[in-house]
Design an enzyme around this catalytic site. Structure first.
Site, short mmCIF file in Angstrom:
data_model
loop_
_atom_site.label_atom_id
_atom_site.label_comp_id
_atom_site.label_asym_id
_atom_site.label_seq_id
_atom_site.Cartn_x
_atom_site.Cartn_y
_atom_site.Cartn_z
CD GLU A 193 34.39 39.15 44.82
OE1 GLU A 193 35.31 40.09 44.50
OE2 GLU A 193 35.21 37.85 44.80
CE LYS A 241 36.83 46.39 47.00
NZ LYS A 241 36.38 44.81 46.74
CG HIS A 243 37.28 42.19 40.64
ND1 HIS A 243 36.99 43.55 39.75
CD2 HIS A 243 36.57 42.66 41.62
CE1 HIS A 243 36.09 44.54 40.23
NE2 HIS A 243 35.79 43.77 41.71
#
Length: 509
Positions: free
Chosen positions: A332, A126, A254
């Site tokens: 990530e 993204k 996250h």
């Protein structure tokens, strides 16, 4: 010169003539696997070539219509600007465009491996879905974090196997779950009981990571307000998955995009170990994957740098997830890989002077790349490129500066890029260059007011940095003709599911 804006992008196996190459996979048998099956030429042939010749050989056929990736001396401001000026003149350009330095991507990957050798990066698509960037990372051995069917389609269309993809969206649309299952992507995240029921119906062989809430409250974008299970919910969510007979194979978290406090990683890793222990105490199978999420940067705007975060992360992993536990660690990163390699060039096409302030209009703005000013708290560092007014001094060195306001092209007054920023006196046909514009910029562009800023093209280069030239070439070569020794947990997670029940169109690898 053709631009790299085509969606049909050869992956870097084509750079080496390895159209039939297998990507580096996690070996479910514990054995090392060769990455390349055949070659149009032997990769070691480039070893005896001059550096620039070898790089041209490695980087040729980067994307449709591009015979080779231009090689520039370095990634310095001067050399990037020289490439931009040359590109403008040779193509008579008047529209905004990006320059993506693939060598910087390779450098960043090498830096990641050095700083976090136990953590395999799964790039967050993204952040910047540029095919050029994705192909480079794929060739280097990265995995990918996809959050939607469209992102899954993009990554798998480039030849990346399902074993290198995590569907890292804790709340997924049913049709997207079905698609992920159809292409063999079975590893996904959840943080509520409703998601367990949804996954059970649409992907009964899915392997789940329980996402925990873990906030760096000073990050640019804390994510805990939307995603992450609370500590009080963990036992219930583990049991909900067990009762539904859906496997929970690990934990994810996250701490937020653009993190600033490395201690947040320490706290989250400690909490994750607690969940691993909780699962065992409940009689559930041992977990074997830890996903430490994103938040990584190169620190261009004062955020936490990778090296600083890595010190805390490595120490925490050693304390809570020592190697003898056999846990695979992934992350990530998005901004870390995307931001620094990309530069934006926008042309001035309008000017107005009001008292001491010069006002300019450029062909990109808030509804395009500069949406990062609103959505991402970006800090712009523009520099002039006076291609029209100062042919003998395009950088405007030593010229007087004036308070300047820069507007984007739409008729919305919100579309203001800079206010009272010091710039030399510029004219129509001059350009303004913005470095570090690859993260959460192009991906959020729009066609508002009829200005299709989402279609800005990208020109790829490869810079011969003192730190990056020969190292980058060696990295790309060895990506294809050396053995890959990755942990086997992720591959077995996906291949076990595909063995149990194959779906139409599922990845056969």
């Amino acid at each position: 010169m053709a631009s790299c804006n085509s969606t049909m992008m050869y992956s870097l196996d084509a750079f080496l003539g390895l159209e039939d190459a297998d990507y580096c996979e996690f070996s479910c048998s514990g054995r090392k696997t060769k990455c390349a099956k055949s070659s149009a030429f032997e990769p070691r042939e480039v070893d005896s070539m001059p550096l620039t010749t070898a790089l041209n050989k490695v980087l040729e056929s980067a994307c449709n219509g591009l015979s080779k990736v231009p090689i520039i001396t370095s990634s310095s401001q001067q050399d990037i600007d020289a490439f931009i000026e040359s590109t403008i003149q040779s193509n008579n350009l008047q529209d905004a465009f990006y320059v993506l330095d693939l060598a910087v991507v390779v450098q960043l990957f090498n830096d990641w491996v050095t700083a976090l050798p136990k953590v395999k990066p799964y790039y967050a698509v993204k952040c910047n879905p540029s095919p050029s960037l994705l192909s480079t990372l794929a060739a280097l051995g990265a995995g990918f974090d996809c959050a939607s069917q469209s992102e899954l389609e993009l990554v798998t269309s480039m030849g990346v196997s399902a074993q290198r993809i995590i569907f890292a969206n804790p709340c997924k649309m049913p049709s997207h779950i079905k698609y992920a299952t159809s292409v063999g992507v079975n590893l996904t995240t959840y943080d509520c009981e409703h998601e367990v029921r949804k996954v059970k119906v649409h992907s009964p062989n899915a392997k789940l990571l329980l996402r925990l809430r873990a906030d760096d409250r000073n990050s640019k974008w804390p994510l805990g307000v939307k995603y992450g299970a609370l500590s009080s919910e963990v036992e219930h969510l583990l049991m909900a998955a067990a009762n539904a007979q859906v496997d929970v194979v690990g934990v994810s978290f996250h701490i937020g995009s653009g993190a600033s406090d490395a201690r947040s990683y320490l706290d989250a890793i400690a909490a994750a170990r607690g969940v691993f222990e909780k699962a065992l105490s409940m009689g559930l199978p041992a977990m074997h994957i830890l996903d430490i999420g994103g938040g990584f940067t190169v620190g261009n705007n004062g955020e936490l740098k990778l090296a600083e975060a890595a010190k805390v992360i490595n120490a925490a992993l050693e304390q809570y997830f020592p190697e003898e536990l056999g846990v695979s660690i992934i992350a990530e990163p998005g901004r870390y890989f995307a931001e620094a390699p990309t530069t934006l060039a926008a042309m001035i096409y309008g000017k107005r002077v009001r008292e001491e302030v010069r006002e300019y209009w450029i062909n990109d703005g808030i509804y395009g790349t500069m949406n990062c000013l609103i959505h991402d708290y970006a800090v712009l560092c523009p520099r002039p490129l006076a291609c029209a007014s100062q042919r003998s001094n395009v950088s405007c060195a030593k010229l007087p500066l004036h308070k300047s306001t820069v507007f984007g092209p739409t008729c919305d007054s919100l579309d203001t890029v800079l206010k009272e920023h010091p710039l030399p006196d510029l004219v129509d046909g001059d350009w303004i260059v913005f470095p570090n514009m690859g993260a959460y910029t192009h991906c959020a562009g729009s066609s508002f007011n009829g200005f299709d800023t989402s279609a800005i093209p990208t020109y790829c280069v490869f810079s011969l940095n003192a730190r990056g030239s020969s190292v980058a070439l060696d990295t790309l070569k060895t990506s294809f003709h050396t053995e890959c020794d990755f942990c086997d947990k992720l591959s077995s997670t996906s291949t076990e599911a595909s063995t149990e029940e194959s779906s139409p169109g599922e990845d056969s690898e």
